[in-house]
Design an enzyme around this catalytic site. Structure first.
Site, short mmCIF file in Angstrom:
data_model
loop_
_atom_site.label_atom_id
_atom_site.label_comp_id
_atom_site.label_asym_id
_atom_site.label_seq_id
_atom_site.Cartn_x
_atom_site.Cartn_y
_atom_site.Cartn_z
N GLN A 65 0.81 -1.21 0.00
CA GLN A 65 0.00 0.00 0.00
C GLN A 65 0.85 1.27 0.00
O GLN A 65 0.32 2.37 -0.16
CB GLN A 65 -0.94 -0.01 1.20
CG GLN A 65 -1.94 -1.16 1.14
CD GLN A 65 -3.05 -1.03 2.16
OE1 GLN A 65 -3.64 0.03 2.32
NE2 GLN A 65 -3.33 -2.12 2.86
N TYR B 207 -14.79 5.97 7.77
CA TYR B 207 -14.72 4.66 7.12
C TYR B 207 -13.48 3.89 7.59
O TYR B 207 -13.57 2.72 7.98
CB TYR B 207 -14.69 4.85 5.61
CG TYR B 207 -14.38 3.61 4.81
CD1 TYR B 207 -15.38 2.68 4.52
CD2 TYR B 207 -13.09 3.38 4.33
CE1 TYR B 207 -15.09 1.55 3.77
CE2 TYR B 207 -12.80 2.25 3.59
CZ TYR B 207 -13.80 1.34 3.32
OH TYR B 207 -13.52 0.21 2.58
N LYS C 54 -18.70 1.64 0.59
CA LYS C 54 -17.34 1.83 0.06
C LYS C 54 -17.37 2.42 -1.35
O LYS C 54 -16.60 3.34 -1.65
CB LYS C 54 -16.59 0.49 0.03
CG LYS C 54 -15.21 0.58 -0.63
CD LYS C 54 -14.57 -0.79 -0.69
CE LYS C 54 -13.31 -0.76 -1.55
NZ LYS C 54 -12.20 -0.04 -0.94
N HIS D 64 1.58 11.90 -2.88
CA HIS D 64 0.47 12.71 -2.37
C HIS D 64 0.77 13.23 -0.97
O HIS D 64 0.59 14.42 -0.68
CB HIS D 64 -0.81 11.88 -2.36
CG HIS D 64 -1.94 12.52 -1.62
ND1 HIS D 64 -2.66 13.56 -2.14
CD2 HIS D 64 -2.45 12.28 -0.38
CE1 HIS D 64 -3.59 13.93 -1.27
NE2 HIS D 64 -3.48 13.17 -0.20
N ARG E 263 -12.56 -7.42 -10.12
CA ARG E 263 -12.92 -7.50 -8.70
C ARG E 263 -12.15 -6.46 -7.91
O ARG E 263 -10.98 -6.22 -8.13
CB ARG E 263 -12.60 -8.90 -8.14
CG ARG E 263 -13.46 -9.99 -8.74
CD ARG E 263 -13.01 -11.36 -8.23
NE ARG E 263 -13.17 -11.47 -6.79
CZ ARG E 263 -14.30 -11.85 -6.20
NH1 ARG E 263 -15.36 -12.13 -6.94
NH2 ARG E 263 -14.38 -11.95 -4.89
#
EC number: 2.3.1.199
Length: 281
Positions: free
Chosen positions: A142, A187, A204, A150, A266
């Site tokens: 990740q 979230y 989501k 960013h 997916r």
């Protein structure tokens, strides 16, 4: 000799450039010079891309559930406060959502906007914990270039925004971003609470839609500058930076949307061992 001449030219350029800075922010933390933040962000990039993964290579991932829950809901509350302050210092008390120039006065509302802009800038350093948590939990997949870029470019560019133009139409994206972060970090906080809360995360897909709307609104709002001949916003270069940034992330999120929802591929699972997989912007 050549190096000395280059150094002298650089110093003169910096002195001439910095003299136009807003004196109201001189005493705020990290605002005296761009050097402290550059060092912090350099150390951040080094840690999350090199040192951190090496230190964690032969270690078990840290269990940071409580820390992440606390962190995410702290960001929610902080974002609510900043959003409210943006409203009260301009966006709900007089701004036209068109050519809103920077108010450099010492009026209470102008000073409130200055303080709010600095808070937003400082919040970007707090949000560096997003990546640090990834590293400590060994979620290195990740820690993408986009994610690190960013989290690095936002505080670095916002230093210049606060230093020279704390207010006006250049702050619309920050105002909007604080509102979006209230939803996003709610979230993430629910995600961090584990699989038992997965049933509350059915929205989501709408989170991605919200982020797309954010970038569209930012791009449209800033794009008005090209159709307003009499707009005397003091630092138009910031508007070009904001518009470029908005367009880049709009395209990236449209690509994500197409790949995830339209093309039929997916999505990553919402939860993996009780933890979220999601873009954070």
């Amino acid at each position: 000799m050549a190096f000395s001449d280059l150094t002298s030219r650089t110093v003169r350029f910096y002195d001439n450039w910095i003299k136009d800075a807003d004196p109201r922010v001189e005493d705020y933390l990290l605002m005296s010079s761009p050097l402290p933040q550059t060092i912090i962000l350099g150390l951040y990039v080094y840690f999350v891309t090199s040192l951190g993964p090496k230190l964690m290579e032969n270690r078990k991932p840290f269990e940071l559930k409580k820390a992440m829950i606390t962190y995410n809901f702290f960001i929610v509350l902080f974002s609510v406060y900043m959003c409210y302050e943006f409203v009260m210092s301009g966006w709900g008390t007089g701004y036209s959502f068109r050519c809103d120039i920077v108010d450099y006065s010492q009026s209470p509302r102008a000073m409130r906007m200055v303080h709010t802009c600095w808070l937003y800038y400082f919040s970007k350093f707090i949000e560096l914990l997003d990546t640090i948590f990834f590293v400590l939990r060994k979620k290195n997949s990740q820690v993408t270039f986009l994610h690190v870029f960013h989290h690095t470019i936002m505080p670095w560019t916002w230093w210049f925004g606060v230093k020279f133009a704390a207010g006006g139409l250049g702050t619309f994206h920050a105002f909007l971003n604080t509102a979006v972060h209230v939803v996003m970090y709610s979230y993430y906080g629910l995600c961090a609470m584990g699989p038992a809360y997965q049933k509350y995360l059915w929205w989501k897909k709408h989170l991605t839609s919200l982020q797309l709307v954010q970038f569209v609104l930012v791009t449209i709002h800033i794009g008005q500058i090209f159709f307003m001949e009499d707009c005397n916003y003091q630092y138009p270069v910031f508007l070009y930076i904001i518009m470029s940034y908005g367009c880049i992330f709009l395209l990236l999120f449209l690509h994500f949307w197409y790949r995830a929802y339209t093309k039929g591929q997916r999505l990553p699972k919402t939860l993996e061992n009780g933890n979220c997989k999601s873009k954070r912007h």
